[in-house]
Design a protein around this motif. Sequence first.
Motif, PDB file in Angstrom:
ATOM      1  N   THR A   1     104.320  11.203  67.916  1.00 49.68           N
ATOM      2  CA  THR A   1     103.903  10.723  66.608  1.00 49.68           C
ATOM      3  C   THR A   1     105.135  10.206  65.879  1.00 49.68           C
ATOM      4  O   THR A   1     106.243  10.712  66.070  1.00 49.68           O
ATOM      5  CB  THR A   1     103.238  11.830  65.768  1.00 49.68           C
ATOM      6  N   LEU A   2     104.929   9.219  65.048  1.00 52.31           N
ATOM      7  CA  LEU A   2     106.020   8.594  64.304  1.00 52.31           C
ATOM      8  C   LEU A   2     105.841   8.877  62.824  1.00 52.31           C
ATOM      9  O   LEU A   2     104.751   8.696  62.277  1.00 52.31           O
ATOM     10  CB  LEU A   2     106.035   7.081  64.545  1.00 52.31           C
ATOM     11  N   VAL A   3     106.912   9.323  62.177  1.00 54.32           N
ATOM     12  CA  VAL A   3     106.872   9.622  60.748  1.00 54.32           C
ATOM     13  C   VAL A   3     107.842   8.688  60.043  1.00 54.32           C
ATOM     14  O   VAL A   3     109.026   8.615  60.406  1.00 54.32           O
ATOM     15  CB  VAL A   3     107.260  11.083  60.464  1.00 54.32           C
ATOM     16  N   ASN A   4     107.325   7.974  59.047  1.00 56.09           N
ATOM     17  CA  ASN A   4     108.188   7.140  58.207  1.00 56.09           C
ATOM     18  C   ASN A   4     108.736   8.031  57.093  1.00 56.09           C
ATOM     19  O   ASN A   4     107.989   8.430  56.196  1.00 56.09           O
ATOM     20  CB  ASN A   4     107.384   5.978  57.619  1.00 56.09           C
ATOM     21  N   PRO A   5     110.026   8.402  57.131  1.00 58.01           N
ATOM     22  CA  PRO A   5     110.547   9.349  56.135  1.00 58.01           C
ATOM     23  C   PRO A   5     110.542   8.799  54.714  1.00 58.01           C
ATOM     24  O   PRO A   5     110.621   9.572  53.759  1.00 58.01           O
ATOM     25  CB  PRO A   5     111.970   9.629  56.629  1.00 58.01           C
ATOM     26  N   LYS A   6     110.409   7.482  54.546  1.00 56.61           N
ATOM     27  CA  LYS A   6     110.428   6.912  53.200  1.00 56.61           C
ATOM     28  C   LYS A   6     109.119   7.149  52.455  1.00 56.61           C
ATOM     29  O   LYS A   6     109.123   7.362  51.241  1.00 56.61           O
ATOM     30  CB  LYS A   6     110.735   5.413  53.264  1.00 56.61           C
ATOM     31  N   ASP A   7     107.978   7.068  53.178  1.00 59.19           N
ATOM     32  CA  ASP A   7     106.701   7.247  52.493  1.00 59.19           C
ATOM     33  C   ASP A   7     105.862   8.396  53.044  1.00 59.19           C
ATOM     34  O   ASP A   7     104.787   8.694  52.528  1.00 59.19           O
ATOM     35  CB  ASP A   7     105.880   5.952  52.521  1.00 59.19           C
TER      36      ASP A   7
ATOM     37  N   ARG B   1     111.027   8.679  62.402  1.00 64.78           N
ATOM     38  CA  ARG B   1     111.384   9.928  63.050  1.00 64.78           C
ATOM     39  C   ARG B   1     110.358  10.158  64.157  1.00 64.78           C
ATOM     40  O   ARG B   1     109.158   9.954  63.950  1.00 64.78           O
ATOM     41  CB  ARG B   1     111.365  11.076  62.042  1.00 64.78           C
ATOM     42  N   ARG B   2     110.810  10.623  65.313  1.00 62.30           N
ATOM     43  CA  ARG B   2     109.955  10.709  66.495  1.00 62.30           C
ATOM     44  C   ARG B   2     109.675  12.169  66.823  1.00 62.30           C
ATOM     45  O   ARG B   2     110.570  12.902  67.251  1.00 62.30           O
ATOM     46  CB  ARG B   2     110.634  10.012  67.675  1.00 62.30           C
ATOM     47  N   LEU B   3     108.430  12.595  66.615  1.00 62.60           N
ATOM     48  CA  LEU B   3     108.055  13.984  66.828  1.00 62.60           C
ATOM     49  C   LEU B   3     107.103  14.121  68.004  1.00 62.60           C
ATOM     50  O   LEU B   3     106.178  13.312  68.160  1.00 62.60           O
ATOM     51  CB  LEU B   3     107.369  14.562  65.587  1.00 62.60           C
ATOM     52  N   LEU B   4     107.302  15.162  68.806  1.00 63.22           N
ATOM     53  CA  LEU B   4     106.333  15.581  69.807  1.00 63.22           C
ATOM     54  C   LEU B   4     105.517  16.717  69.208  1.00 63.22           C
ATOM     55  O   LEU B   4     106.070  17.731  68.779  1.00 63.22           O
ATOM     56  CB  LEU B   4     107.021  16.057  71.086  1.00 63.22           C
TER      57      LEU B   4
ATOM     58  N   ILE C   1     106.642  22.038  67.530  1.00 65.51           N
ATOM     59  CA  ILE C   1     106.904  20.702  66.978  1.00 65.51           C
ATOM     60  C   ILE C   1     108.377  20.396  67.211  1.00 65.51           C
ATOM     61  O   ILE C   1     109.253  21.142  66.777  1.00 65.51           O
ATOM     62  CB  ILE C   1     106.586  20.643  65.475  1.00 65.51           C
ATOM     63  N   GLU C   2     108.645  19.300  67.895  1.00 66.08           N
ATOM     64  CA  GLU C   2     110.016  18.980  68.294  1.00 66.08           C
ATOM     65  C   GLU C   2     110.343  17.529  67.960  1.00 66.08           C
ATOM     66  O   GLU C   2     109.539  16.636  68.236  1.00 66.08           O
ATOM     67  CB  GLU C   2     110.174  19.212  69.795  1.00 66.08           C
TER      68      GLU C   2
END
Length: 202
Positions: free
Chosen positions: A55-61, A143-146, A187-188
């Motif tokens: 999963t990809l998280v945009n840290p700005k929003d 940010r790239r999370l498993l 969560i990694e």
Amino acid sequence: MGRIEYSAEIADLLGRVRRRPAAGWPWRPGESVPPGLPVKQSWGWLFAPDGRVLTLVNPKDGIVTLPGGSLEPEDAGDPGRALAREAGEEAQAVIGRPHYLGYLYDRIGSANGGHECARVRMTAALRAVGPTAPDPASGRHYRRLLVAPGLAVELLGWGEAGLRQARAAVASAVVRLGVPEAANETIEELPPGGGQVFPPGR
């Protein structure tokens, strides 16, 4: 169920997650896209060997997404090619051969100038990731999370319809990729420098 493990840094990131309202597009698992319905987007459930997905998280929003996006001319109408390209651009990810899961029917056509269209969903092995970098198309630096597929649905804000989609992805990955049906719950965050994720062969 045991406690989900993650670092303090990930806890801070998850605390800023903002879920998008569910679009309500009907999910058509296993159905081919009907002739004449244009495919405008392709998104992927990309699996690690332990059953977690990228999963990809945009840290700005705080918005969470799966890797994927719109088909471009260089994709020649191939959703699998579009997914591989988008995963590389957004997550610096190298994936295995994509497998078709189904499509979401977008009757309003927000991705097609107001005309109905299909948004394809696929699954694939997450082979490796390169050093993290901004998406060249949008400038977003994800940010790239498993995470386990069920938690991915929660972070995405997709509700029951998303769970049905996740179950289809897991069922496909269990058969095609040999991942466990019950994923690792940790969560990694993938390392900024990248590295191999899935061993060769699938």
